[in-house]
Design a protein around this motif. Structure first.
Motif, PDB file in Angstrom:
ATOM      1  N   GLU A  65       7.386   8.081  -2.768  1.00 13.75           N
ATOM      2  CA  GLU A  65       6.340   7.286  -3.397  1.00 13.75           C
ATOM      3  C   GLU A  65       5.639   8.025  -4.531  1.00 13.75           C
ATOM      4  O   GLU A  65       5.351   7.454  -5.581  1.00 13.75           O
ATOM      5  CB  GLU A  65       5.306   6.867  -2.343  1.00 13.75           C
ATOM      6  N   LYS A  66       5.363   9.296  -4.322  1.00 10.51           N
ATOM      7  CA  LYS A  66       4.626  10.056  -5.318  1.00 10.51           C
ATOM      8  C   LYS A  66       5.429  10.187  -6.608  1.00 10.51           C
ATOM      9  O   LYS A  66       4.915  10.011  -7.714  1.00 10.51           O
ATOM     10  CB  LYS A  66       4.291  11.438  -4.770  1.00 10.51           C
ATOM     11  N   LYS A  67       6.723  10.492  -6.480  1.00  9.67           N
ATOM     12  CA  LYS A  67       7.585  10.622  -7.649  1.00  9.67           C
ATOM     13  C   LYS A  67       7.760   9.275  -8.342  1.00  9.67           C
ATOM     14  O   LYS A  67       7.762   9.183  -9.571  1.00  9.67           O
ATOM     15  CB  LYS A  67       8.943  11.186  -7.240  1.00  9.67           C
ATOM     16  N   LYS A  68       7.911   8.225  -7.537  1.00 13.85           N
ATOM     17  CA  LYS A  68       8.066   6.887  -8.098  1.00 13.85           C
ATOM     18  C   LYS A  68       6.826   6.494  -8.901  1.00 13.85           C
ATOM     19  O   LYS A  68       6.928   5.907  -9.985  1.00 13.85           O
ATOM     20  CB  LYS A  68       8.302   5.873  -6.975  1.00 13.85           C
ATOM     21  N   LEU A  69       5.652   6.841  -8.370  1.00 17.09           N
ATOM     22  CA  LEU A  69       4.399   6.526  -9.045  1.00 17.09           C
ATOM     23  C   LEU A  69       4.322   7.222 -10.401  1.00 17.09           C
ATOM     24  O   LEU A  69       3.907   6.626 -11.398  1.00 17.09           O
ATOM     25  CB  LEU A  69       3.230   6.947  -8.163  1.00 17.09           C
ATOM     26  N   ILE A  70       4.753   8.479 -10.456  1.00 21.59           N
ATOM     27  CA  ILE A  70       4.742   9.233 -11.711  1.00 21.59           C
ATOM     28  C   ILE A  70       5.671   8.583 -12.728  1.00 21.59           C
ATOM     29  O   ILE A  70       5.327   8.445 -13.909  1.00 21.59           O
ATOM     30  CB  ILE A  70       5.164  10.695 -11.460  1.00 21.59           C
ATOM     31  N   ILE A  71       6.854   8.168 -12.282  1.00 23.28           N
ATOM     32  CA  ILE A  71       7.826   7.520 -13.168  1.00 23.28           C
ATOM     33  C   ILE A  71       7.259   6.210 -13.703  1.00 23.28           C
ATOM     34  O   ILE A  71       7.340   5.919 -14.911  1.00 23.28           O
ATOM     35  CB  ILE A  71       9.150   7.247 -12.421  1.00 23.28           C
ATOM     36  N   VAL A  89       0.853  -1.184   0.000  1.00 26.49           N
ATOM     37  CA  VAL A  89       0.000   0.000   0.000  1.00 26.49           C
ATOM     38  C   VAL A  89       0.887   1.230   0.000  1.00 26.49           C
ATOM     39  O   VAL A  89       1.770   1.367   0.824  1.00 26.49           O
ATOM     40  CB  VAL A  89      -0.893   0.006   1.252  1.00 26.49           C
ATOM     41  N   ASP A  90       0.670   2.128  -0.949  1.00 25.93           N
ATOM     42  CA  ASP A  90       1.521   3.301  -1.080  1.00 25.93           C
ATOM     43  C   ASP A  90       0.681   4.554  -1.279  1.00 25.93           C
ATOM     44  O   ASP A  90      -0.515   4.494  -1.579  1.00 25.93           O
ATOM     45  CB  ASP A  90       2.451   3.148  -2.292  1.00 25.93           C
ATOM     46  N   GLU A  91       1.333   5.713  -1.114  1.00 29.90           N
ATOM     47  CA  GLU A  91       0.664   6.990  -1.310  1.00 29.90           C
ATOM     48  C   GLU A  91       0.218   7.111  -2.766  1.00 29.90           C
ATOM     49  O   GLU A  91       1.012   7.008  -3.674  1.00 29.90           O
ATOM     50  CB  GLU A  91       1.613   8.136  -0.958  1.00 29.90           C
ATOM     51  N   ARG A  92      -1.060   7.348  -2.971  1.00 26.33           N
ATOM     52  CA  ARG A  92      -1.565   7.508  -4.334  1.00 26.33           C
ATOM     53  C   ARG A  92      -2.418   8.752  -4.401  1.00 26.33           C
ATOM     54  O   ARG A  92      -3.595   8.692  -4.716  1.00 26.33           O
ATOM     55  CB  ARG A  92      -2.347   6.265  -4.744  1.00 26.33           C
ATOM     56  N   TYR A  93      -1.817   9.870  -4.044  1.00 18.57           N
ATOM     57  CA  TYR A  93      -2.538  11.128  -4.075  1.00 18.57           C
ATOM     58  C   TYR A  93      -2.819  11.518  -5.528  1.00 18.57           C
ATOM     59  O   TYR A  93      -2.113  11.124  -6.443  1.00 18.57           O
ATOM     60  CB  TYR A  93      -1.722  12.236  -3.411  1.00 18.57           C
ATOM     61  N   SER A  94      -3.838  12.344  -5.688  1.00 20.19           N
ATOM     62  CA  SER A  94      -4.104  12.869  -7.027  1.00 20.19           C
ATOM     63  C   SER A  94      -2.912  13.724  -7.437  1.00 20.19           C
ATOM     64  O   SER A  94      -2.339  14.438  -6.629  1.00 20.19           O
ATOM     65  CB  SER A  94      -5.383  13.719  -7.007  1.00 20.19           C
TER      66      SER A  94
END
Length: 245
Positions: free
Chosen positions: A183-189, A149-154
């Motif tokens: 986490e947020k940057k990783k999600l974007i990548i 479970v990770d940060e998945r902000y808009s």
């Protein structure tokens, strides 16, 4: 003295003790920084920015563990006894050695503290997950089959473009020098990387590796992140991969 913005720092970043900014690595504990594209001489050796930051953590703060443990008790939520026990556990002291050195009087009491700290760790994981879900129920989408479970902000488009420009310095079709720990940057990548795969197509593991190598040499971590975040699926023996619909 640097005040840590704990809420916006991932656990991995706290463990490292530093984070990557746009063009430099910055120490979480004192604000020291080293330029990303510089080389730093030290005692006859040359260090990259990240290498120099790791050296800085060891020399100035002893370790991330010690730096975190020295934070105000209002921040850590730890009692004096817990701080003392964590220090001894980190040093690998036996239960008997701890009794001889600490204020505790029996081995059974030391073992009880070990157990309580393990329980505190389990409870902390659940609490973090609950807090994230409570804050962002509509944006916090966990893909079916995701293993963590990770940060998945808009994410706003302007922020997405800034992150991609920062990491893909040679163009969006090129590679990145480092996989972000936030986490947020990783999600974007990871979301951007998905564009290099075709929907509905099944890939052999070797094909996935070759595509991910164009992003970063650590293709194994990238492949694992794509699975853990629920963006890709694979069969039981790991021989085939495909984008999750």
């Amino acid at each position: 003295m640097v005040v840590l913005d704990i809420q916006n720092i991932s656990i991995d970043t706290l463990v490292n003790g530093y984070e990557l900014q746009e063009d430099h690595y910055e120490c979480l504990f004192c604000g020291a920084s080293f330029g990303l594209h510089e080389v730093f001489p030290h005692e006859g050796r040359l260090f990259t920015a990240e290498g120099m930051m790791k050296l800085h953590i060891r020399q100035i703060h002893k370790s991330s563990f010690h730096a975190l443990l020295s934070l105000d008790k209002k921040v850590t939520g730890l009692s004096d006894v817990q701080i003392e026990m964590l220090q001894y556990f980190f040093e690998g002291k036996s239960d008997q050695e701890i009794v001889e050195k600490s204020s505790l009087t029996s081995v059974s009491t030391v073992r009880q503290h070990r157990f309580k700290l393990r329980e505190k760790e389990k409870q902390a994981k659940i609490f973090i997950a609950l807090m994230q879900l409570m804050k962002n129920p509509e944006h916090y989408t966990i893909h079916k089959g995701a293993k963590q479970v990770d940060e998945r902000y808009s994410i706003e488009q302007q922020e997405r473009e800034k992150v991609l420009t920062t990491y893909f310095r040679n163009g969006l079709d090129g590679g990145i020098e480092i996989i972000p720990s936030k986490e947020k940057k990783k999600l974007i990548i990871l979301q951007h990387i998905l564009k290099r795969f075709e929907e509905g197509k099944h890939y052999h593991e070797k094909e996935v590796n070759e595509i991910l190598k164009t992003v970063n040499a650590d293709f194994v971590s990238l492949r694992r992140h794509l699975i853990e975040y629920g963006f890709m699926e694979r069969n039981n023996d790991g021989s085939e991969y495909w984008l999750k619909q």
